[in-house]
Design a protein around this motif. Sequence first.
Motif, PDB file in Angstrom:
ATOM      1  N   LEU A  99       0.859  -1.171   0.000  1.00  0.00           N
ATOM      2  CA  LEU A  99       0.000   0.000   0.000  1.00  0.00           C
ATOM      3  C   LEU A  99       0.902   1.229   0.000  1.00  0.00           C
ATOM      4  N   LEU A 100       0.710   2.105  -0.971  1.00  0.00           N
ATOM      5  CA  LEU A 100       1.443   3.359  -1.034  1.00  0.00           C
ATOM      6  C   LEU A 100       0.484   4.468  -0.646  1.00  0.00           C
ATOM      7  N   VAL A 101       0.823   5.223   0.383  1.00  0.00           N
ATOM      8  CA  VAL A 101       0.010   6.355   0.816  1.00  0.00           C
ATOM      9  C   VAL A 101       0.661   7.597   0.220  1.00  0.00           C
ATOM     10  N   LEU A 102      -0.076   8.259  -0.657  1.00  0.00           N
ATOM     11  CA  LEU A 102       0.443   9.391  -1.414  1.00  0.00           C
ATOM     12  C   LEU A 102      -0.346  10.650  -1.101  1.00  0.00           C
ATOM     13  N   GLU A 103       0.296  11.790  -1.286  1.00  0.00           N
ATOM     14  CA  GLU A 103      -0.443  13.032  -1.109  1.00  0.00           C
ATOM     15  C   GLU A 103      -1.570  13.090  -2.132  1.00  0.00           C
ATOM     16  N   HIS A 104      -2.622  13.800  -1.795  1.00  0.00           N
ATOM     17  CA  HIS A 104      -3.753  14.007  -2.703  1.00  0.00           C
ATOM     18  C   HIS A 104      -3.879  15.507  -2.930  1.00  0.00           C
ATOM     19  N   PRO A 105      -3.316  15.997  -4.034  1.00  0.00           N
ATOM     20  CA  PRO A 105      -3.346  17.448  -4.266  1.00  0.00           C
ATOM     21  C   PRO A 105      -4.772  17.962  -4.423  1.00  0.00           C
ATOM     22  N   GLU A 106      -4.993  19.190  -3.954  1.00  0.00           N
ATOM     23  CA  GLU A 106      -6.327  19.789  -4.068  1.00  0.00           C
ATOM     24  C   GLU A 106      -6.750  19.917  -5.525  1.00  0.00           C
ATOM     25  N   GLN A 107      -5.874  20.408  -6.341  1.00  0.00           N
ATOM     26  CA  GLN A 107      -6.161  20.570  -7.769  1.00  0.00           C
ATOM     27  C   GLN A 107      -5.584  19.373  -8.506  1.00  0.00           C
ATOM     28  N   CYS A 108      -6.427  18.416  -8.840  1.00  0.00           N
ATOM     29  CA  CYS A 108      -5.938  17.259  -9.592  1.00  0.00           C
ATOM     30  C   CYS A 108      -6.952  16.902 -10.682  1.00  0.00           C
ATOM     31  N   GLN A 109      -6.432  16.289 -11.716  1.00  0.00           N
ATOM     32  CA  GLN A 109      -7.262  15.917 -12.850  1.00  0.00           C
ATOM     33  C   GLN A 109      -6.820  14.532 -13.314  1.00  0.00           C
ATOM     34  N   ASP A 110      -7.780  13.713 -13.678  1.00  0.00           N
ATOM     35  CA  ASP A 110      -7.489  12.390 -14.194  1.00  0.00           C
ATOM     36  C   ASP A 110      -6.766  12.549 -15.524  1.00  0.00           C
ATOM     37  N   LEU A 111      -5.607  11.901 -15.671  1.00  0.00           N
ATOM     38  CA  LEU A 111      -4.804  12.012 -16.873  1.00  0.00           C
ATOM     39  C   LEU A 111      -5.557  11.521 -18.110  1.00  0.00           C
ATOM     40  N   SER A 112      -6.482  10.578 -17.945  1.00  0.00           N
ATOM     41  CA  SER A 112      -7.234  10.073 -19.095  1.00  0.00           C
ATOM     42  C   SER A 112      -8.107  11.164 -19.715  1.00  0.00           C
ATOM     43  N   GLY A 113      -8.445  12.195 -18.941  1.00  0.00           N
ATOM     44  CA  GLY A 113      -9.209  13.312 -19.485  1.00  0.00           C
ATOM     45  C   GLY A 113      -8.378  14.232 -20.350  1.00  0.00           C
ATOM     46  N   VAL A 114      -7.056  14.178 -20.169  1.00  0.00           N
ATOM     47  CA  VAL A 114      -6.152  15.023 -20.932  1.00  0.00           C
ATOM     48  C   VAL A 114      -5.672  14.306 -22.194  1.00  0.00           C
ATOM     49  N   LEU A 115      -5.416  13.026 -22.053  1.00  0.00           N
ATOM     50  CA  LEU A 115      -4.926  12.217 -23.181  1.00  0.00           C
ATOM     51  C   LEU A 115      -6.109  11.695 -23.978  1.00  0.00           C
ATOM     52  N   ALA A 116      -6.078  11.899 -25.242  1.00  0.00           N
ATOM     53  CA  ALA A 116      -7.170  11.374 -26.073  1.00  0.00           C
ATOM     54  C   ALA A 116      -6.670  10.913 -27.404  1.00  0.00           C
TER      55      ALA A 116
END
Length: 95
Positions: free
Chosen positions: A78-95
């Motif tokens: 289990l990797l516990v990572l920061e969760h940035p306030e401003q984040c976007q799913d990369l699949s929404g950017v790549l098309a």
Amino acid sequence: MGSLLGSGSFGSVFLGTRLADGALVTIKCMPRDRIQHWGELPNSASAPLEMVLLDKVSSGCAGVIQLLEWVELPNSFLLVLEHPEQCQDLSGVLA
């Protein structure tokens, strides 16, 4: 652990809450049998290469999600990572 944010070939990612202070975190569950590349942590422990690399850059590299903590379980990591306030799913950017 909260809701599933996404999943792929190497594991699943969940939204989580850090119990110590209530901060939002991201938790990546990596089943041991899906890990293809291994590396070595500074304490000589064998770990998934992704975790080893995150450990190396998690101290001050701007633009890189910070690895806050990790847990080794019998069948997964289990990797516990920061969760940035401003984040976007990369699949929404790549098309």
